[in-house]
Design an enzyme around this catalytic site. Structure first.
Site, short mmCIF file in Angstrom:
data_model
loop_
_atom_site.label_atom_id
_atom_site.label_comp_id
_atom_site.label_asym_id
_atom_site.label_seq_id
_atom_site.Cartn_x
_atom_site.Cartn_y
_atom_site.Cartn_z
N ASN A 156 0.84 -0.96 0.00
CA ASN A 156 0.08 -0.24 -0.04
C ASN A 156 0.93 1.34 -0.05
O ASN A 156 2.01 1.26 -0.06
CB ASN A 156 -0.98 0.01 1.38
CG ASN A 156 -0.05 -0.23 2.41
OD1 ASN A 156 0.55 0.71 3.05
ND2 ASN A 156 -0.58 -1.26 3.12
N ASP A 205 -4.44 -6.42 4.66
CA ASP A 205 -5.58 -7.31 5.49
C ASP A 205 -5.34 -8.69 4.73
O ASP A 205 -5.83 -9.59 5.36
CB ASP A 205 -6.91 -6.68 5.04
CG ASP A 205 -7.17 -5.39 5.76
OD1 ASP A 205 -6.60 -5.22 6.92
OD2 ASP A 205 -7.53 -4.55 5.16
N LYS A 254 9.29 -16.28 -10.82
CA LYS A 254 8.40 -15.17 -11.57
C LYS A 254 7.46 -15.82 -12.20
O LYS A 254 7.71 -16.76 -13.26
CB LYS A 254 9.26 -14.37 -12.23
CG LYS A 254 8.65 -13.15 -13.01
CD LYS A 254 9.52 -12.21 -13.72
CE LYS A 254 8.76 -11.26 -14.24
NZ LYS A 254 9.54 -10.45 -15.27
N LYS A 269 -12.25 -3.84 18.33
CA LYS A 269 -10.80 -4.29 19.05
C LYS A 269 -10.52 -4.14 20.20
O LYS A 269 -9.47 -4.20 20.58
CB LYS A 269 -10.05 -3.74 17.78
CG LYS A 269 -10.13 -4.16 16.48
CD LYS A 269 -8.97 -3.84 15.61
CE LYS A 269 -9.32 -4.28 14.09
NZ LYS A 269 -8.27 -4.12 13.26
N PHE A 318 -4.89 3.16 14.69
CA PHE A 318 -5.08 4.18 13.57
C PHE A 318 -5.92 3.53 12.66
O PHE A 318 -6.00 2.47 12.36
CB PHE A 318 -3.60 4.49 12.91
CG PHE A 318 -2.71 5.57 13.64
CD1 PHE A 318 -2.54 6.78 13.02
CD2 PHE A 318 -2.58 5.47 14.87
CE1 PHE A 318 -1.89 7.62 13.53
CE2 PHE A 318 -1.60 6.50 15.56
CZ PHE A 318 -1.46 7.70 14.66
N LYS A 328 -14.23 0.53 14.87
CA LYS A 328 -12.88 -0.19 14.87
C LYS A 328 -12.41 -0.18 16.39
O LYS A 328 -11.90 -1.28 17.01
CB LYS A 328 -11.95 0.38 14.08
CG LYS A 328 -10.66 -0.33 13.91
CD LYS A 328 -9.68 0.49 13.01
CE LYS A 328 -8.33 -0.47 13.19
NZ LYS A 328 -7.35 0.13 11.96
N PRO A 330 -3.07 -12.34 9.81
CA PRO A 330 -3.19 -11.91 11.42
C PRO A 330 -3.25 -10.51 11.53
O PRO A 330 -2.84 -9.76 10.76
CB PRO A 330 -2.11 -12.54 11.85
CG PRO A 330 -1.11 -12.60 10.86
CD PRO A 330 -1.73 -12.97 9.50
N ASP A 331 -4.35 -10.24 12.71
CA ASP A 331 -4.67 -8.62 12.89
C ASP A 331 -3.69 -8.42 14.09
O ASP A 331 -4.04 -8.66 15.28
CB ASP A 331 -6.03 -8.60 13.46
CG ASP A 331 -6.61 -7.14 13.31
OD1 ASP A 331 -5.58 -6.40 14.05
OD2 ASP A 331 -7.56 -6.97 13.16
#
Length: 404
Positions: A211, A281, A291, A343, A325, A339, A307-308
């Site tokens: 990202n 995620d 490749k 959590k 965040f 959230k 995993p979180d």
């Protein structure tokens, strides 16, 4: 910041004209400013400009008989609470990296015990040159030295790319966002674990899912927490930022790596856990050993859930004060507070990354902070300024939780 003593070093480069505005901003904020110029800097801006703005004589020569009769370079080195070199040329970075003391500014940097920050400014090709990068690597290993910038964009020579000096407002924010460590602070001796940057989930040996996270917010928080007296462990995905002074960095690549490194850091002792990292995620169910060749018009990629890290740390029986965040593009408050509740976080910091010029890959940000009993809005401001305010806010609520 009234009374903070800043020694501003100015080296040769067209960005030297911006340093006049930097002096004005720092004086307006209550800092005492003294200026040291190299001969190259004098070719761009006259010393009289900085004398008028700072209200102090400008020093330009190590071999000034009048000043050096009283060992002036040592007096300057002892006087400064902070040294900032802006602009810092490629030549000066090379001399600083190798400990040279061949002019007044380099000699002061060798003699001072104050923290030193450099704001690089040069042509994009000079910045990318392997020799410059080698010198920067040496500087990043020095716990006394921080590298602020550079920025990217159009350059005076007509090129576009990295090498622009950070704007005076951003540099002033960084100076003003750095309180001196205080032994009486609630963070003095506290252990803070921070995650930062992106993760990379490999598809094959040359491709990965990731990202746009630059890690700038997490690194700014690590620097601010260390300056506030905390013992900081920074678990970082792949970024191109120098490690903040006084911070222990543990590099990782994937989300699984990040969970393992963060869990180990918390096991070692943790009072506050701040999760700024943009963790992927999902990851590919299988990673190709070679490749993947472009043999068809379409390709299906099966993904599985990662995993979180944040939820895992927050769910521990010995969970530290946990701050998450949330980078959102709409309904920021609703998604962030949901959230936080799901959590079981103590606090969450949310920002709208769809706003141009804020969030990912920017030096600026604006955030909303939520906790069970309230909220606070911070910014727009530099990420360093926001980090300083966030650290103070987190420390305040962590202390309240301990006292309840």
């Amino acid at each position: 910041m009234a009374g903070k003593r800043l020694l501003l070093g100015i080296t040769g480069g067209i960005a030297a004209y911006k340093s006049a505005e930097l002096v004005r901003l720092l004086k307006k904020a209550g800092c005492e400013v003294r200026v040291v110029m190299t001969p190259g800097a004098e070719a761009f801006v006259a010393p009289l400009t900085f004398q008028a703005l700072s209200g102090e004589p400008v020093r330009t020569s190590l071999l000034d008989p009048e000043a050096e009769a009283g060992m002036g370079h040592i007096e300057l080195a002892k006087w400064a609470d902070q040294v900032l070199v802006a602009p810092a040329s490629a030549d000066f970075l090379a001399r600083l990296a190798h400990g040279l003391a061949d002019d007044l500014l380099a000699t002061v940097c060798c003699a001072t015990e104050a923290p030193i920050a450099v704001a690089p400014a040069m042509n994009q090709a000079m910045w990318k040159n392997h020799r410059t990068q080698r010198n920067l690597a040496l500087l990043s290993e020095d716990p006394q030295i921080s590298v602020w910038g550079p920025d990217q964009g159009d350059q005076a020579c007509g090129d576009t790319g990295p090498g622009r000096m950070l704007e005076p407002e951003a540099l002033a924010d960084r100076v003003l966002a750095q309180p001196e460590p205080q032994t009486g602070s609630v963070l003095a001796g506290k252990r803070v674990v921070i995650t930062a940057g992106p993760t990379r989930e490999p598809i094959d040996p040359v491709r990965y899912i990731s990202n746009h996270s630059s890690g700038k917010m997490g690194y700014a928080l690590a620097e601010a927490a260390a300056r506030a007296g905390a013992v900081v462990v920074l678990v970082s995905g792949p970024v191109t930022l120098p490690v903040p002074r006084g911070v222990e960095m543990r590099p990782v690549q994937t989300a699984t790596d990040m969970l393992a490194a963060a869990s180990q850091a918390v096991d070692e002792g943790c009072d506050i856990f701040i999760a700024t990292a943009a963790v992927a995620d999902y990851r590919p169910k299988a990673t190709a050993g070679d490749k993947i060749k472009k043999n068809s018009e379409a390709m299906a990629l099966e993904l599985v859930r990662n995993p979180d890290t944040l939820a895992t740390i927050a769910a521990r029986p010995d969970a530290p004060f946990t701050v998450g965040f949330a980078a959102e593009t709409r309904d920021v408050e609703r998604y962030a507070t949901d959230k936080m509740q799901r959590k079981k976080l103590d606090m969450i910091v949310a920002n709208d990354v769809s706003v141009p010029g804020l969030g990912f890959n920017s030096d600026q940000n604006a955030v909303s902070v939520f906790w069970p009993e309230g909220r606070a809005d911070i910014g727009p401001a530099s990420k360093q300024a926001i980090a300083g305010r966030l650290v103070a806010l987190i420390a305040q609520h962590c202390e309240q939780g301990v006292n309840e």
